[in-house]
Write a protein that holds these residues in place. Structure first.
Motif, PDB file in Angstrom:
ATOM      1  N   VAL A  33     141.125  50.009 -33.213  1.00  0.00           N
ATOM      2  CA  VAL A  33     140.045  48.892 -33.302  1.00  0.00           C
ATOM      3  C   VAL A  33     140.538  47.703 -33.920  1.00  0.00           C
ATOM      4  CG1 VAL A  33     137.955  48.663 -34.728  1.00  0.00           C
ATOM      5  CG2 VAL A  33     138.384  50.913 -33.604  1.00  0.00           C
ATOM      6  N   LEU A  34     141.349  47.716 -35.025  1.00  0.00           N
ATOM      7  CA  LEU A  34     142.070  46.614 -35.605  1.00  0.00           C
ATOM      8  C   LEU A  34     142.497  45.627 -34.592  1.00  0.00           C
ATOM      9  CD1 LEU A  34     143.122  47.705 -39.050  1.00  0.00           C
ATOM     10  CD2 LEU A  34     141.192  46.044 -38.757  1.00  0.00           C
ATOM     11  N   ARG A  35     143.314  46.313 -33.760  1.00  0.00           N
ATOM     12  CA  ARG A  35     144.067  45.604 -32.422  1.00  0.00           C
ATOM     13  C   ARG A  35     143.243  45.078 -31.614  1.00  0.00           C
ATOM     14  NH1 ARG A  35     146.830  50.169 -30.940  1.00  0.00           N
ATOM     15  NH2 ARG A  35     147.802  50.911 -32.941  1.00  0.00           N
ATOM     16  N   ALA A  36     142.007  45.751 -31.393  1.00  0.00           N
ATOM     17  CA  ALA A  36     141.003  45.283 -30.439  1.00  0.00           C
ATOM     18  C   ALA A  36     140.379  43.819 -30.931  1.00  0.00           C
ATOM     19  CB  ALA A  36     140.010  46.348 -30.231  1.00  0.00           C
ATOM     20  N   PHE A  37     140.262  43.728 -32.342  1.00  0.00           N
ATOM     21  CA  PHE A  37     139.789  42.555 -32.956  1.00  0.00           C
ATOM     22  C   PHE A  37     141.028  41.476 -33.190  1.00  0.00           C
ATOM     23  CE2 PHE A  37     136.204  45.207 -34.495  1.00  0.00           C
ATOM     24  CZ  PHE A  37     135.108  44.608 -33.801  1.00  0.00           C
ATOM     25  N   GLY A  38     141.879  41.914 -32.732  1.00  0.00           N
ATOM     26  CA  GLY A  38     143.105  40.967 -32.877  1.00  0.00           C
ATOM     27  C   GLY A  38     143.829  40.825 -34.253  1.00  0.00           C
ATOM     28  N   LEU A  39     143.680  41.979 -34.785  1.00  0.00           N
ATOM     29  CA  LEU A  39     144.164  41.990 -36.450  1.00  0.00           C
ATOM     30  C   LEU A  39     145.714  42.778 -36.072  1.00  0.00           C
ATOM     31  CD1 LEU A  39     141.083  42.414 -38.186  1.00  0.00           C
ATOM     32  CD2 LEU A  39     142.397  40.328 -38.005  1.00  0.00           C
ATOM     33  N   ASP A  40     146.589  42.419 -36.809  1.00  0.00           N
ATOM     34  CA  ASP A  40     147.786  43.351 -36.915  1.00  0.00           C
ATOM     35  C   ASP A  40     147.586  44.263 -38.100  1.00  0.00           C
ATOM     36  OD1 ASP A  40     150.279  44.358 -36.808  1.00  0.00           O
ATOM     37  OD2 ASP A  40     151.146  42.711 -37.757  1.00  0.00           O
ATOM     38  N   ASP A  41     147.577  45.614 -37.962  1.00  0.00           N
ATOM     39  CA  ASP A  41     147.443  46.567 -38.807  1.00  0.00           C
ATOM     40  C   ASP A  41     148.610  46.813 -39.719  1.00  0.00           C
ATOM     41  OD1 ASP A  41     148.696  47.751 -36.599  1.00  0.00           O
ATOM     42  OD2 ASP A  41     148.175  49.645 -37.198  1.00  0.00           O
ATOM     43  N   GLU A  42     149.824  46.362 -39.581  1.00  0.00           N
ATOM     44  CA  GLU A  42     150.821  46.659 -40.056  1.00  0.00           C
ATOM     45  C   GLU A  42     151.008  45.365 -41.357  1.00  0.00           C
ATOM     46  OE1 GLU A  42     153.097  48.842 -39.801  1.00  0.00           O
ATOM     47  OE2 GLU A  42     151.893  49.490 -38.014  1.00  0.00           O
ATOM     48  N   ASP A  43     150.408  44.421 -41.270  1.00  0.00           N
ATOM     49  CA  ASP A  43     150.518  43.381 -42.308  1.00  0.00           C
ATOM     50  C   ASP A  43     149.309  43.802 -43.253  1.00  0.00           C
ATOM     51  OD1 ASP A  43     151.074  41.443 -43.860  1.00  0.00           O
ATOM     52  OD2 ASP A  43     150.977  39.948 -42.558  1.00  0.00           O
ATOM     53  N   HIS A  44     149.134  44.410 -44.312  1.00  0.00           N
ATOM     54  CA  HIS A  44     148.208  44.557 -45.022  1.00  0.00           C
ATOM     55  C   HIS A  44     147.641  43.656 -45.990  1.00  0.00           C
ATOM     56  CE1 HIS A  44     148.069  48.661 -43.562  1.00  0.00           C
ATOM     57  NE2 HIS A  44     149.315  48.833 -43.921  1.00  0.00           N
ATOM     58  N   ARG A  45     148.655  42.950 -46.484  1.00  0.00           N
ATOM     59  CA  ARG A  45     148.468  41.675 -47.250  1.00  0.00           C
ATOM     60  C   ARG A  45     147.335  40.776 -46.509  1.00  0.00           C
ATOM     61  NH1 ARG A  45     153.954  40.611 -50.662  1.00  0.00           N
ATOM     62  NH2 ARG A  45     153.827  42.558 -51.571  1.00  0.00           N
ATOM     63  N   GLU A  46     147.980  40.264 -45.352  1.00  0.00           N
ATOM     64  CA  GLU A  46     147.169  39.235 -44.602  1.00  0.00           C
ATOM     65  C   GLU A  46     145.684  39.929 -44.097  1.00  0.00           C
ATOM     66  OE1 GLU A  46     147.732  36.558 -40.601  1.00  0.00           O
ATOM     67  OE2 GLU A  46     149.449  37.531 -41.564  1.00  0.00           O
ATOM     68  N   LEU A  47     145.711  41.183 -43.612  1.00  0.00           N
ATOM     69  CA  LEU A  47     144.425  41.785 -43.354  1.00  0.00           C
ATOM     70  C   LEU A  47     143.482  41.814 -44.556  1.00  0.00           C
ATOM     71  CD1 LEU A  47     142.827  43.098 -41.053  1.00  0.00           C
ATOM     72  CD2 LEU A  47     143.849  45.406 -41.996  1.00  0.00           C
ATOM     73  N   ARG A  48     143.921  41.935 -45.861  1.00  0.00           N
ATOM     74  CA  ARG A  48     143.056  41.986 -47.238  1.00  0.00           C
ATOM     75  C   ARG A  48     142.781  40.517 -47.364  1.00  0.00           C
ATOM     76  NH1 ARG A  48     146.305  44.492 -51.023  1.00  0.00           N
ATOM     77  NH2 ARG A  48     145.411  46.419 -50.410  1.00  0.00           N
ATOM     78  N   ALA A  49     143.714  39.584 -47.152  1.00  0.00           N
ATOM     79  CA  ALA A  49     143.361  38.183 -47.340  1.00  0.00           C
ATOM     80  C   ALA A  49     142.363  37.671 -46.455  1.00  0.00           C
ATOM     81  CB  ALA A  49     144.296  37.239 -47.360  1.00  0.00           C
ATOM     82  N   ASP A  50     142.260  38.127 -45.057  1.00  0.00           N
ATOM     83  CA  ASP A  50     141.309  37.680 -44.045  1.00  0.00           C
ATOM     84  C   ASP A  50     139.863  38.391 -44.582  1.00  0.00           C
ATOM     85  OD1 ASP A  50     143.035  36.456 -42.487  1.00  0.00           O
ATOM     86  OD2 ASP A  50     143.288  38.041 -41.288  1.00  0.00           O
TER      87      ASP A  50
END
Length: 129
Positions: A33-50
């Protein structure tokens, strides 16, 4: 009794294996699901900041909506109070005019009241009292 212990051990092992499989499936589905939205699931810090940025943006939009609603309600309330005040002011002018004209009405009589009021400097127009 040993049969029941063996059965319980087998059931516990199967449940543990299923829980591990379902956890892996859930993680894989979330990553998809995260990849479908264009989010990289490996970089948790960037995901949290987003997500923190999205939350701040949502809060600011909600605050703007709240302030807009309060401004509209304030404007409507002010308009209503102004209308009521104008009505009270108009009625009070009429009451003051009647009180001012009573001595002239008694002095001049009903027929010549308009002429007599004009002599007294009262602006009543041609309406009857």
């Amino acid at each position: 009794m040993s049969d029941t212990l063996e059965i319980r051990a087998i059931v516990a092992a199967v449940l543990a294996e299923q829980q591990g499989q379902s956890k892996a499936l859930a993680e894989e589905a979330a990553a998809a699901v995260l990849r479908a939205f264009g989010l990289d699931d490996e970089d948790h810090r960037e995901l949290r900041a987003d997500f923190q940025h999205l939350r701040r943006w949502r809060k600011s939009v909600e605050q703007a909506q709240s302030l807009t609603f309060k401004a509209v309600i304030g404007t409507l309330a002010t308009g209503f109070i102004a209308v009521v005040w104008m009505g009270v002011k108009g009625v009070s002018r009429e009451i003051i005019a009647v009180v001012r004209f009573l001595p002239a009405y008694r002095l001049c009589g009903a027929r010549s009241f308009a002429k007599c009021a004009w002599l007294y400097g009262l602006n009543i127009g041609l309406r009857a009292v």
